[in-house]
Write a protein that holds these residues in place. Structure first.
Motif, mmCIF file in Angstrom:
data_model
loop_
_atom_site.group_PDB
_atom_site.id
_atom_site.type_symbol
_atom_site.label_atom_id
_atom_site.label_comp_id
_atom_site.label_asym_id
_atom_site.label_seq_id
_atom_site.Cartn_x
_atom_site.Cartn_y
_atom_site.Cartn_z
ATOM 1 N N PRO A 151 0.832 -1.214 0.000
ATOM 2 C CA PRO A 151 0.000 0.000 0.000
ATOM 3 C C PRO A 151 0.862 1.258 0.000
ATOM 4 N N VAL A 152 0.273 2.325 -0.513
ATOM 5 C CA VAL A 152 1.003 3.598 -0.544
ATOM 6 C C VAL A 152 1.234 4.122 0.862
ATOM 7 N N SER A 153 0.254 3.947 1.741
ATOM 8 C CA SER A 153 0.351 4.453 3.105
ATOM 9 C C SER A 153 0.253 3.290 4.081
ATOM 10 N N ARG A 154 1.155 3.287 5.078
ATOM 11 C CA ARG A 154 1.136 2.289 6.146
ATOM 12 C C ARG A 154 0.643 2.895 7.462
ATOM 13 N N THR A 155 0.027 4.016 7.380
ATOM 14 C CA THR A 155 -0.471 4.667 8.589
ATOM 15 C C THR A 155 -1.607 3.846 9.195
ATOM 16 N N PRO A 571 3.233 0.056 14.592
ATOM 17 C CA PRO A 571 2.646 1.379 14.351
ATOM 18 C C PRO A 571 3.702 2.472 14.447
ATOM 19 N N THR A 572 3.448 3.529 13.652
ATOM 20 C CA THR A 572 4.377 4.653 13.659
ATOM 21 C C THR A 572 4.234 5.427 14.958
ATOM 22 N N PRO A 573 5.298 5.616 15.695
ATOM 23 C CA PRO A 573 5.184 6.325 16.972
ATOM 24 C C PRO A 573 4.825 7.789 16.739
ATOM 25 N N PRO A 574 4.018 8.349 17.603
ATOM 26 C CA PRO A 574 3.651 9.773 17.443
ATOM 27 C C PRO A 574 4.861 10.671 17.653
ATOM 28 N N THR A 575 4.772 11.802 16.961
ATOM 29 C CA THR A 575 5.869 12.765 17.055
ATOM 30 C C THR A 575 5.780 13.521 18.374
ATOM 31 N N VAL A 576 6.858 13.531 19.098
ATOM 32 C CA VAL A 576 6.912 14.209 20.390
ATOM 33 C C VAL A 576 7.868 15.395 20.266
ATOM 34 N N PRO A 577 7.395 16.599 20.603
ATOM 35 C CA PRO A 577 8.300 17.747 20.500
ATOM 36 C C PRO A 577 9.462 17.601 21.471
ATOM 37 N N PRO A 578 10.619 18.089 21.067
ATOM 38 C CA PRO A 578 11.790 17.972 21.937
ATOM 39 C C PRO A 578 11.588 18.771 23.220
ATOM 40 N N SER A 579 11.987 18.199 24.285
ATOM 41 C CA SER A 579 11.885 18.860 25.583
ATOM 42 C C SER A 579 13.240 19.397 25.996
ATOM 43 N N ALA A 580 13.191 20.201 26.994
ATOM 44 C CA ALA A 580 14.442 20.797 27.476
ATOM 45 C C ALA A 580 15.317 19.716 28.086
#
Length: 732
Positions: A151-155, A571-580
């Motif tokens: 498939p084009v997307s594996r989401t 599953p693709t892990p969710p994007t987590v913003p970088p923390s300090a």
């Protein structure tokens, strides 16, 4: 000058003694002494020295070969005892010694590999990891042939809707970038779907289960939805043909037994054995052939082998005593005519009978013979053969002669008088001596069941039948089944034969009078004692190798449809913003040569190679403290590369090279590798190469190098934590 002849004589005697003794005799005698003391390692060293001094000496060759087996078996027995006590590393060392002494000992190699697996799995967090690792890649991959869905997307899909089934299929296709087509007999129905974090394959399978349909990939981005019934399955399911080559079956009946088991379990109709190539050819769906592959690998195992040491001791003693005075039992009366009487010697005319008197006869007085004889004879027969036999097969050992004897029918002679021995007479042969038939069965508890038939026969006499001298066979036969532990000695005794014969010769009446009977008679007493002792000692040379993958159950679908479950995509892990970054904490000062956590990785990463060529990949460890031993399990794709060689890396070396033991399973793509420094040595600290792996490219593809399990230890046998990083080999 006077002493010169004596000196020459002494030199000549020394030369004769030196030439009379075979080369290596001193080492041979020392080896015999060590063997009697059960110091098999020392005995083997002396026997090999003697053989090196005189390579053509047959006695040296036989002793060296036998002691090599005995010494290796001694270390195997020690390894079993240590492993039973939970001392895995000392047990592995004993098995390593056994392999070094006798490289042909399969049981030593097998037990070493099993012990290394126990060492590796001793500290694992999940008990199921060993089973998954042992399963290997071939059982997780569908055989190539039908197109694979891409498939084009594996989401992961999150879908909730109540619609017509056709529209739901099309919606899933649009979300994954797939084209969806339907069979002409597809009947749409309204369904309610509620999916959360489901892969594309999982969503299609769930929807197919709800609508009683199945789907197949027509192209990498197109699927067809088909009603699920036997006719449609037969019409649409792709099939492949594959040949499985077996390596351990020896008879056509064993091959047919495997074919029959697969046919009944999987309902595969297109299956045929090839006896000439020892192979099985099948045609069916990829899932069925994948399950058939597991069944074949579970059944096609090397059969155990057993070495039975047979010792036969036969002792016979014959004693005879003859005592007495034996008088003559006859008094002859002889006619001796006087001179002038008769016409010749012993001749007399009838008219001269009246002249006969007692003077014409003579009498021979009886004589007596004094007899005093004592005979004592002792005979010992010792045989010590060895029989190597595969489990379930019968080994026959025959030591002795083949004696002919006549068989057939005898017919009366001419006129019904007498027997004609030459009519319908045939000759057969019978094996006389020691005959042993043994059939072993090896159990998982290292016990052996022996079905035995032991026959010891001899010729005890002869008899004349119809004019033909026929032998009389005496035999002692034992037939039974016994169960022994490996190395347990079983003695078959109690076969004792005693014969006593008393013969009295003399004058009637006087021969029975006490004391006086020794003057008028002779008495002969014979005593025969025959005892047979048979000693059997079984040794296991090869064990049935049953791994966790053989015991692992496998999901194969339903009763009507055999299908392997598809592995779920991570599953693709969710994007987590970088923390300090956290505040730095004070750490104790580390040695200057070690900074950061200990880790193990592959260099180069990725490694590139062409098909048919080889590439070297180093296994590098960094920031280790007091590293002493590193057993680990490596996995790769055997369809892409082949692990051809494993070499020392040098980090654990020193004055004595590190002990390197490796076992590569080319079918499953698994390698068990163990490095350990010499006993008494200290551990190493820092960075370096553990081993160098030489891979050979097979097909243009790429494979991941993954360290599945690792159990590093320091010089105090304490576990060391190592972070692992995967590698990659690209064949292009």
């Amino acid at each position: 000058m006077r002493n010169r002849p004596f000196a020459m004589t002494g030199l000549l005697l020394v030369t004769l003694l030196a030439t009379g003794c075979p080369r290596g005799s001193a080492d041979y005698k020392m080896g015999q002494e060590a063997e009697l003391a059960r110091d098999y390692d020392t005995a083997l060293i002396h026997y090999e020295r003697a053989l090196k001094a005189d390579p053509r000496n047959t006695d040296y060759q036989i002793k060296a070969r036998r002691l090599r087996f005995e010494a290796a078996q001694m270390h195997v027995d020690r390894g079993h005892k240590l492993r039973d006590q939970g001392l895995l590393e000392p047990a592995a060392a004993e098995f390593e010694k056994a392999v070094a002494i006798d490289p042909s000992s399969f049981v030593a190699e097998q037990e070493l590999r099993r012990t290394l697996e126990l060492i590796v799995a001793q500290r694992q967090a999940e008990p199921q990891a060993a089973a998954r690792e042992s399963l290997g890649a071939p059982l997780a991959e569908i055989p190539s042939g039908p197109p694979q869905l891409q498939p084009v997307s594996r989401t992961p899909l999150n879908l909730r809707m109540t619609e017509d089934a056709r529209r739901v299929f099309e919606t899933i296709g649009r979300l994954a970038g797939l084209n969806v087509v339907f069979d002409t007999e597809f009947q749409p129905r309204r369904v309610t779907v509620d999916l959360t974090q489901a892969t594309v394959e999982q969503a299609l399978d769930i929807l197919g289960l709800m609508t009683k349909t199945f789907w197949k990939a027509v192209t990498p981005n197109t699927i067809m939805v088909i009603p699920d019934n036997p006719q449609k399955r037969k019409a649409y399911e792709d099939q492949i043909i594959r040949t499985f080559y077996l390596s351990n079956t020896m008879q056509a009946a064993e091959l047919n037994e495997i074919v029959q088991a697969i046919r009944q379990l999987l309902d595969i109709r297109r299956i045929t054995p090839s006896t000439a190539q020892n192979a099985i050819i099948m045609r069916d769906t990829p899932d069925k052939l994948a399950v058939a592959e597991k069944i074949i690998r579970d059944i096609d195992r090397a059969k155990p082998e057993v070495l039975v040491q047979v010792a036969v001791l036969q002792a016979r003693r014959d004693r005879a005593r003859e005592l007495g005075i034996l008088p003559s039992t006859s008094v002859p009366l002889i006619f001796t005519p006087r001179a002038g009487t008769g016409q010749g010697e012993n001749q007399l005319a009838l008219d001269e009978l009246q002249r006969l008197s007692t003077a014409d006869y003579s009498l021979i007085l009886p004589s007596a013979t004094a007899m005093a004889l004592l005979t004592d004879a002792t005979t010992k027969v010792i045989q010590n053969p060895q029989v190597r036999v595969t489990e379930g097969q019968t080994a026959k050992l025959k030591i002795g002669d083949s004696v002919p004897f006549a068989t057939g029918s005898f017919q009366p002679g001419i006129g019904g008088v007498g027997i004609n021995p030459l009519v319908n007479t045939q000759f057969q042969f019978k094996d006389v001596g020691v005959n042993v038939d043994v059939t072993p069965r090896v159990h998982s508890s290292r016990e052996i069941t022996l079905k035995l038939k032991v026959e010891v026969s001899s010729i005890t006499g002869r008899v004349n039948i119809g004019g033909i001298d026929q032998p009389i066979f005496g035999q002692r036969v034992i037939e039974h089944e016994i169960r022994l532990r490996e190395g347990e000695v079983n003695i078959l005794g109690g076969i004792i034969e005693q014969t006593e014969i008393t013969t009295l010769e003399g004058w009637p009446g006087l021969a029975r009078i006490p004391f006086l009977r020794y003057l008028f008679s002779s008495e002969r007493k014979e005593s025969q004692e025959n005892e047979l002792l048979i000693v059997l000692t079984p040794r296991i040379l090869r064990l049935p190798e049953i791994t966790a993958a053989n015991l692992r159950p496998l999901a194969v679908g339903t009763d009507e449809t055999v299908a392997l479950p598809r592995p779920a995509e991570a599953p693709t892990p969710p994007t987590v913003p970088p923390s300090a970054p956290p505040e730095p904490q004070p750490q104790p000062p580390s040695p200057p040569e070690v900074q950061g956590p200990a880790s193990i990785r592959f260099e180069p990463a990725p490694a590139r190679v062409s098909p048919g060529q080889s590439v070297a990949v180093d296994v590098v460890v960094e920031n280790v403290r007091d590293l002493f031993s590193v057993p680990f399990v490596l996995s790769f794709d055997p369809a892409v590369v082949e692990l051809a060689e494993v070499h020392h890396g040098g980090l654990l070396g020193g004055e004595q090279p590190a002990a390197l033991v490796h076992r590569v399973d080319k079918e499953s793509g698994t390698a068990i590798i163990s490095l350990s420094r010499a006993p008494g040595a200290s551990g190493v600290t820092g960075r370096g190469t553990l081993v160098t792996l030489v891979f050979r490219g097979l097909v243009a593809a790429r494979t991941q190098l993954v360290i599945q399990q690792i159990a590093a230890r320091d010089s105090q046998r304490r576990p060391l934590g190592l972070e692992t990083a995967g590698g990659e080999v690209v064949v292009e």
